[in-house]
Design an enzyme around this catalytic site. Structure first.
Site, PDB file in Angstrom:
ATOM      1  N   HIS A 191      21.253  87.589 -61.040  1.00 50.14           N
ATOM      2  CA  HIS A 191      20.118  86.714 -60.726  1.00 50.14           C
ATOM      3  C   HIS A 191      19.649  87.110 -59.326  1.00 50.14           C
ATOM      4  O   HIS A 191      20.411  87.013 -58.358  1.00 50.14           O
ATOM      5  CB  HIS A 191      20.528  85.246 -60.795  1.00 50.14           C
ATOM      6  CG  HIS A 191      20.917  84.839 -62.187  1.00 50.14           C
ATOM      7  ND1 HIS A 191      22.070  84.140 -62.467  1.00 50.14           N
ATOM      8  CD2 HIS A 191      20.303  85.063 -63.381  1.00 50.14           C
ATOM      9  CE1 HIS A 191      22.149  83.946 -63.782  1.00 50.14           C
ATOM     10  NE2 HIS A 191      21.099  84.496 -64.348  1.00 50.14           N
ATOM     11  N   GLU A 214      20.203  85.005 -55.942  1.00 49.85           N
ATOM     12  CA  GLU A 214      21.542  84.506 -55.572  1.00 49.85           C
ATOM     13  C   GLU A 214      22.110  85.488 -54.555  1.00 49.85           C
ATOM     14  O   GLU A 214      22.627  86.546 -54.879  1.00 49.85           O
ATOM     15  CB  GLU A 214      22.400  84.336 -56.827  1.00 49.85           C
ATOM     16  CG  GLU A 214      21.785  83.279 -57.750  1.00 49.85           C
ATOM     17  CD  GLU A 214      22.525  83.075 -59.076  1.00 49.85           C
ATOM     18  OE1 GLU A 214      23.618  83.641 -59.277  1.00 49.85           O
ATOM     19  OE2 GLU A 214      21.981  82.314 -59.911  1.00 49.85           O
ATOM     20  N   HIS A 249      27.825  85.316 -58.498  1.00 50.89           N
ATOM     21  CA  HIS A 249      26.742  84.338 -58.622  1.00 50.89           C
ATOM     22  C   HIS A 249      26.845  83.269 -57.546  1.00 50.89           C
ATOM     23  O   HIS A 249      27.927  82.952 -57.074  1.00 50.89           O
ATOM     24  CB  HIS A 249      26.801  83.628 -59.984  1.00 50.89           C
ATOM     25  CG  HIS A 249      26.441  84.513 -61.134  1.00 50.89           C
ATOM     26  ND1 HIS A 249      25.159  84.601 -61.633  1.00 50.89           N
ATOM     27  CD2 HIS A 249      27.194  85.363 -61.877  1.00 50.89           C
ATOM     28  CE1 HIS A 249      25.138  85.466 -62.635  1.00 50.89           C
ATOM     29  NE2 HIS A 249      26.357  85.950 -62.802  1.00 50.89           N
ATOM     30  N   TYR A 277      27.475  82.230 -73.805  1.00 51.34           N
ATOM     31  CA  TYR A 277      26.297  83.098 -73.888  1.00 51.34           C
ATOM     32  C   TYR A 277      26.675  84.527 -73.516  1.00 51.34           C
ATOM     33  O   TYR A 277      27.771  84.792 -73.022  1.00 51.34           O
ATOM     34  CB  TYR A 277      25.142  82.564 -73.038  1.00 51.34           C
ATOM     35  CG  TYR A 277      25.535  82.081 -71.665  1.00 51.34           C
ATOM     36  CD1 TYR A 277      25.612  82.962 -70.604  1.00 51.34           C
ATOM     37  CD2 TYR A 277      25.827  80.728 -71.437  1.00 51.34           C
ATOM     38  CE1 TYR A 277      25.969  82.531 -69.340  1.00 51.34           C
ATOM     39  CE2 TYR A 277      26.188  80.286 -70.168  1.00 51.34           C
ATOM     40  CZ  TYR A 277      26.263  81.194 -69.124  1.00 51.34           C
ATOM     41  OH  TYR A 277      26.624  80.757 -67.874  1.00 51.34           O
ATOM     42  N   THR A 309      26.843  87.292 -71.449  1.00 55.93           N
ATOM     43  CA  THR A 309      26.736  87.591 -70.019  1.00 55.93           C
ATOM     44  C   THR A 309      26.723  89.082 -69.744  1.00 55.93           C
ATOM     45  O   THR A 309      27.204  89.891 -70.537  1.00 55.93           O
ATOM     46  CB  THR A 309      27.938  86.979 -69.270  1.00 55.93           C
ATOM     47  OG1 THR A 309      29.149  87.504 -69.855  1.00 55.93           O
ATOM     48  CG2 THR A 309      27.960  85.468 -69.370  1.00 55.93           C
ATOM     49  N   SER A 310      26.229  89.435 -68.565  1.00 58.33           N
ATOM     50  CA  SER A 310      26.250  90.831 -68.095  1.00 58.33           C
ATOM     51  C   SER A 310      27.681  91.345 -68.044  1.00 58.33           C
ATOM     52  O   SER A 310      27.969  92.472 -68.432  1.00 58.33           O
ATOM     53  CB  SER A 310      25.644  90.927 -66.692  1.00 58.33           C
ATOM     54  OG  SER A 310      24.425  90.230 -66.641  1.00 58.33           O
ATOM     55  N   ARG A 311      28.583  90.494 -67.555  1.00 55.42           N
ATOM     56  CA  ARG A 311      29.982  90.923 -67.387  1.00 55.42           C
ATOM     57  C   ARG A 311      30.699  91.108 -68.719  1.00 55.42           C
ATOM     58  O   ARG A 311      31.735  91.757 -68.778  1.00 55.42           O
ATOM     59  CB  ARG A 311      30.738  89.927 -66.514  1.00 55.42           C
ATOM     60  CG  ARG A 311      30.779  88.507 -67.086  1.00 55.42           C
ATOM     61  CD  ARG A 311      31.384  87.500 -66.125  1.00 55.42           C
ATOM     62  NE  ARG A 311      31.237  86.127 -66.608  1.00 55.42           N
ATOM     63  CZ  ARG A 311      30.234  85.320 -66.311  1.00 55.42           C
ATOM     64  NH1 ARG A 311      29.239  85.760 -65.547  1.00 55.42           N
ATOM     65  NH2 ARG A 311      30.180  84.091 -66.781  1.00 55.42           N
ATOM     66  N   GLU A 325      31.311  81.995 -59.203  1.00 59.36           N
ATOM     67  CA  GLU A 325      30.241  81.081 -58.778  1.00 59.36           C
ATOM     68  C   GLU A 325      30.668  80.470 -57.452  1.00 59.36           C
ATOM     69  O   GLU A 325      31.734  79.850 -57.377  1.00 59.36           O
ATOM     70  CB  GLU A 325      30.082  79.915 -59.766  1.00 59.36           C
ATOM     71  CG  GLU A 325      29.364  80.237 -61.042  1.00 59.36           C
ATOM     72  CD  GLU A 325      27.851  80.345 -60.895  1.00 59.36           C
ATOM     73  OE1 GLU A 325      27.306  80.061 -59.809  1.00 59.36           O
ATOM     74  OE2 GLU A 325      27.232  80.727 -61.901  1.00 59.36           O
TER      75      GLU A 325
END
Length: 303
Positions: free
Chosen positions: A13, A16, A108, A156, A158-160, A170
């Protein structure tokens, strides 16, 4: 288990700032993230969003790694983040294959008062559980919590998730597009401990069985809305900034614009987090509820 190839993603993102700044720093000088027998690659995942200092350009990159997107033909008429997901999958994946990177740390920030939070995608990933246990102990007495998201409907792509062992990080609270030194430093320290753990593992250190307290994602709670979908109440002052604190049936949850209180109606105590996250207004989410659980991780040792 192998833990040789490690990537550190910043800017999934683009607004961030802790992850963006750390990855840019380590791209210029990676001495701090080098460990024996580990190839650590810092990588800006969404450069166009970083340039604009916005969450994303066309669509959320951290939701884009679905099988449909990763196999979609069509070249340049695809959304930017879908093309980018395909490229990241080529470099660090393919997702689900033996060639995929061993570990990806995805950095993030949150606007919620969550402190330091590690995100775990599988309760059976003993390597990640052992790593998170190591980080939690190294961070003590400061707290570092583990959010487990393996909810079939709320999980969902995720990129990772391209890696064999995906680790989300986070750290908050920090406004979007802003750097706060305390949040930046906390993220840096967590990464240091994580890489230390991987180095120890690669040196043949055995990690005995351990237990890890996690907060398991239960459900998304949306803001109260009118028939047109407009928000008609805010997070209640008693709930605001109270991430990870117990929310009991009957506790104040929302406050309408004319001052009425809406109470939590669930059947038992939950632990809310991502409370009033700025990025989740578009996702119709005021907070998520979680349940506290203790997971057991088997011993691990390099084969």
């Amino acid at each position: 288990i192998e833990a040789r190839r490690v990537a550190i993603f910043g800017g999934t993102h683009g607004n961030e700032m802790s992850g963006v700044t750390l990855v840019n720093l380590w791209t210029k000088n990676g001495a701090e993230i080098q460990r024996k027998a580990v190839e650590a690659v810092p990588f800006i995942t969404n450069p166009k969003a970083v340039e604009k200092c916005t969450r994303y350009v066309d669509t959320d990159l951290n939701r884009a790694f679905t099988p449909e997107n990763l196999s979609a033909p069509g070249g340049n008429n695809l959304p930017y983040e879908v093309l980018r997901a395909q490229e990241i999958n080529r470099i660090f994946g393919p997702k689900g294959s033996p060639e995929a990177y061993d570990v990806i740390f995805d950095l993030h920030n949150t606007t919620s008062n969550m402190g330091c939070t590690l995100i775990l995608e599988s309760s059976k990933d003993y390597f990640n559980l052992q790593m998170m246990n190591y980080i939690k102990k190294a961070m003590a007495p400061a707290s570092c919590l583990v959010l487990l998201n393996e909810h079939p409907l709320l999980k969902y792509s995720t990129s990772r998730s391209v890696a064999k062992h995906p680790v989300g990080l986070e750290v908050g609270p920090q406004p979007q597009g802003v750097l706060r030194s305390n949040i930046f430093e906390a993220m840096r320290v967590i990464l240091k401990h994580a890489l230390d753990f991987i180095e120890l593992f690669n040196e043949g250190v055995e990690f005995p069985p351990c237990t890890v307290e996690v907060f398991r994602v239960l459900e998304r709670i949306d803001y109260p809305r009118d028939a047109n979908g407009n928000i008609i109440a805010m997070v209640h002052p008693n709930l605001q900034d109270c991430d990870w604190e117990p929310l009991n049936p009957g506790d104040p949850m929302f406050q309408t614009f004319d001052g009425k209180t809406i109470h939590y109606q669930g059947s038992g105590t939950v632990y809310p987090t991502f409370i009033n996250e700025a990025a989740y207004y578009e996702k119709q989410q005021a907070f998520i509820t979680t349940r506290r659980e203790t997971l057991v991780a088997s011993a691990i040792k390099k084969a």
